[in-house]
Design an enzyme around this catalytic site. Structure first.
Site, PDB file in Angstrom:
ATOM      1  N   LYS A  86       0.630 -13.696 -10.284  1.00  0.00           N
ATOM      2  CA  LYS A  86       0.989 -14.147  -8.940  1.00  0.00           C
ATOM      3  C   LYS A  86       1.633 -15.528  -9.000  1.00  0.00           C
ATOM      4  O   LYS A  86       1.162 -16.401  -9.720  1.00  0.00           O
ATOM      5  CB  LYS A  86      -0.268 -14.168  -8.076  1.00  0.00           C
ATOM      6  N   SER A 161      -2.648 -11.372   0.217  1.00  0.00           N
ATOM      7  CA  SER A 161      -1.413 -12.053  -0.112  1.00  0.00           C
ATOM      8  C   SER A 161      -0.891 -11.683  -1.500  1.00  0.00           C
ATOM      9  O   SER A 161       0.258 -11.994  -1.830  1.00  0.00           O
ATOM     10  CB  SER A 161      -1.637 -13.568  -0.050  1.00  0.00           C
ATOM     11  N   SER A 185      -7.477 -11.120  -0.502  1.00  0.00           N
ATOM     12  CA  SER A 185      -6.073 -10.994  -0.916  1.00  0.00           C
ATOM     13  C   SER A 185      -5.845 -10.310  -2.252  1.00  0.00           C
ATOM     14  O   SER A 185      -4.699 -10.117  -2.647  1.00  0.00           O
ATOM     15  CB  SER A 185      -5.412 -12.376  -0.936  1.00  0.00           C
TER      16      SER A 185
END
Length: 493
Positions: A86, A161, A185
Site C-alpha cells: 500500500k 482504504s 481498511s
C-alpha cells in the site's frame, strides 16, 4: 509460461504452491515477477490497482532468490513471492504518495520497518498499491490517482482504504499484499474482493515508516489468496521494533504451526448486534450458513452482545478525525510535499497549499477533527469519545470471558456501485460499523470469504480475537476455509 485459463496460470497460484515449484526449480523467482508484471499489463488499465511499480527492486530481489536456489541455500518461506505494498508505506528511493496530490512527488529517504522485513525475507515488492487518500475512506474512491475497481465487477468499488492491495491479490496481479487497517481498511476490501485480510493486534506489526492517519488505530496487516498465505505474510512482518514506541515486545509465534489442528470445542460468540435489520439479507444468510458450518466443525456457538455498539461509529469518527487533524498538520508546503507556487505571503501559501493538495474527504475530516479538539469542545467530544472507547474495550473483555472468538459479518452489504455513496458521507461511514470496534479496542480481526450475493459479488465473514490471539484466529479461519471452496474461486477479469 504457456497461455491457458487465467486461473491455471502462475498469477493465481498460492504462495505455498509457488514455493514448492521454486524449490523444485520448475520455475524461477524472475519468472514469478515477470508473471506479475505481465498480469498488471493485461488488467491494470481497467483496475487501477497500482500507483507506481518498483521493477528494479523486484528483479533485484528475485535475482538474489534465484542465486540461492541454484546453490540449494535455505530460503525464508515467502522468498521470491511477489507482494504489493500500500502506498502509505515508505520504501527508500520510491514515491510514497498516500494517494494524495500533496505527496505526489515525495520520494521516501528511508524504508518502513515492514519493508525492511520484506527485504530480509527476500520477498520482491512489485509496486505501490492504490488507496483512499491518507487511508481515509471505505471505497477507494478518494484517491488522487483515480478509483481502483473491483475485479469481480469493475463498476463496483473494491472497498477501502486498502482497495488497491486487495484488487492486486484478487485479480492475480500479486500473490500477497500489505495494507493498513484503521477502521476496517484491510478487512472490508478483502471482503468485497473475495480474499483473506487480517488486521493484527495493535502493536504486533511496526508502524515505523507508515504515513499516519490515526496513530492509535492504524495497523499494518497482510492480504492473501488463502489463510495460509496470510499467516506466512503476518509471520514475516511481525515483531518488536524499537523505532515504534507502541510496538509490542512479545515473541512472535509460528502462525502456521497449529493452523491445521481442529477446532472442536472452540467457543465462538456470534455478535447479535451486527446481524440486525440493517444487514443485507444475502449477507445475513451467508453468515448464518457459516455459523452452521462452524457447528459442524465442532465449535460451540453462543450469542453475544457488545452493549456499546450503538456508540461505535460516533466514537470512532471523533477519535480518528481528531488524530488525523493532528497528524496532517505537518503538510503545510514548508518541509516537504506539494507547495502552492503563486502565493504572495506565508499564510496564503499555507492555506492554498492545503486547499489544493488535499482531497474533499481529507479536508472534511481535518475540519471535523480540528473542531473536536478545539478549546471548549475537547471535553465534550474527544475526551468523551475516549471514555466510550474504554467502555467498548471492556465490552470485548467481558465477551472473551465467555467465548474464545467472536463472529460477525465484515460489512452490512456487498460491494456497491462506484459513485453510489459519494454524496452521502454518513452512509459511507456506516460501511465500517462491523469492523471499527476492533480498532477501537486494539484487537485482531480477519475477513474470510463465506459466500456470494445474487450478483456474484463476494461476502466476507469476520472473526475477532482477544489481543495477540492471531494464532487461534487463523486456525479457526483455516478450518472454515478448508470446509468450503470460496477461496478457490476467482473473478472473471
Amino acid at each position: 509460461m504457456a497461455e491457458g485459463k487465467v486461473e491455471d496460470r502462475l498469477c493465481y497460484k498460492t504462495a505455498g504452491e509457488l514455493r514448492k515449484a521454486l524449490l523444485k526449480k520448475e520455475i524461477s523467482a524472475k519468472e514469478l515477477v515477470d508473471e506479475s508484471y505481465k498480469r498488471i499489463e493485461e488488467v491494470d488499465e481497467k483496475l487501477n490497482a497500482f500507483i507506481s511499480l518498483t521493477r528494479e527492486s523486484a528483479y533485484k530481489t528475485a535475482e538474489e532468490v534465484d542465486k540461492r536456489i541454484k546453490i540449494n541455500s535455505e530460503l525464508p518461506p515467502l522468498a521470491g513471492i511477489p507482494i504489493a505494498v500500500k502506498d502509505i508505506i515508505c520504501m527508500q528511493g520510491h514515491k510514497a504518495t498516500a494517494a494524495s496530490k500533496i505527496l505526489e512527488n515525495f520520494v521516501s529517504p528511508y524504508s518502513a520497518t515492514v519493508v525492511k522485513k520484506l527485504e530480509e525475507n527476500l520477498i520482491p515488492v512489485i509496486g505501490k498499491a492504490n488507496m483512499d487518500e491518507f487511508a481515509m475512506g471505505s471505497s477507494n474512491e478518494n484517491s488522487a490517482f483515480g478509483i481502483a475497481r473491483n475485479p469481480w465487477d469493475i463498476n463496483t468499488v473494491p472497498g477501502g482504504s486498502s482497495g488497491g492491495s486487495a484488487v492486486a491479490v484478487s485479480s492475480g496481479e500479486s500473490v500477497i499484499s500489505l495494507g493498513t487497517d484503521t477502521g476496517g481498511s484491510i478487512r472490508l476490501p478483502a471482503s468485497f474482493c473475495g480474499i483473506v485480510g487480517l488486521r493484527p493486534t495493535y502493536g504486533r506489526v511496526s508502524r515505523f515508516g507508515v504515513i499516519a492517519f490515526a496513530s492509535s488505530l492504524d495497523q499494518v496487516g497482510p492480504l492473501g489468496r488463502n489463510v495460509e498465505d496470510t499467516a506466512l505474510t503476518l509471520q514475516a512482518i511481525s515483531g518488536h521494533d524499537p523505532m515504534d514506541s507502541t510496538s509490542i515486545n512479545q515473541p512472535v509465534p509460528d502462525y502456521t504451526a497449529t493452523l491445521k489442528e481442529d477446532i472442536k470445542g472452540l467457543r465462538i460468540g456470534v455478535i447479535t448486534d451486527m446481524l440486525g435489520d440493517g444487514v443485507n439479507p444475502e449477507v445475513k444468510d451467508a453468515v448464518n450458513a457459516s455459523i452452521r458450518m462452524y457447528e459442524e466443525l465442532g465449535a460451540k456457538i453462543e450469542e453475544i452482545t457488545i452493549p456499546h455498539t450503538k456508540y461505535a461509529i460516533s466514537t470512532y469518527y471523533v477519535v480518528a478525525m481528531a488524530e488525523a487533524s493532528s497528524n496532517l498538520a505537518r503538510y503545510d508546503g514548508v518541509k516537504f510535499g506539494y507547495r502552492q507556487p503563486d502565493a504572495d505571503n506565508l499564510m496564503e501559501m499555507y492555506t492554498r497549499t492545503r486547499a489544493e493538495g488535499f482531497g474533499e474527504e481529507v479536508k472534511r475530516r481535518i475540519m471535523l477533527g480540528t473542531y473536536a479538539l478545539s478549546s471548549g469542545y475537547y471535553d465534550a467530544y474527544y475526551k468523551k469519545a475516549q471514555k466510550v472507547r474504554a467502555l467498548i474495550k471492556k465490552d470485548f473483555d467481558k465477551a472473551f470471558e465467555q467465548v474464545d472468538l467472536l463472529l460477525s459479518p465484515v460489512c452490512p452489504s456487498t460491494a456497491f456501485e462506484i459513485g453510489a455513496k459519494t454524496d452521502d458521507p454518513l452512509s459511507m461511514y456506516l460501511m465500517d460499523i462491523c469492523t471499527l470496534m476492533v480498532n477501537l479496542a486494539g484487537l485482531p480481526g480477519i475477513s474470510v470469504p463465506c459466500g456470494y450475493d445474487s450478483k456474484g459479488l463476494p461476502i466476507g465473514l469476520q472473526l475477532i480475537g482477544p489481543a495477540l490471539s492471531e494464532e487461534l484466529m487463523l486456525r479457526a479461519a483455516y478450518n472454515f476455509e478448508q470446509a468450503t471452496d470460496f477461496h478457490t474461486k476467482h473473478p472473471g477479469i
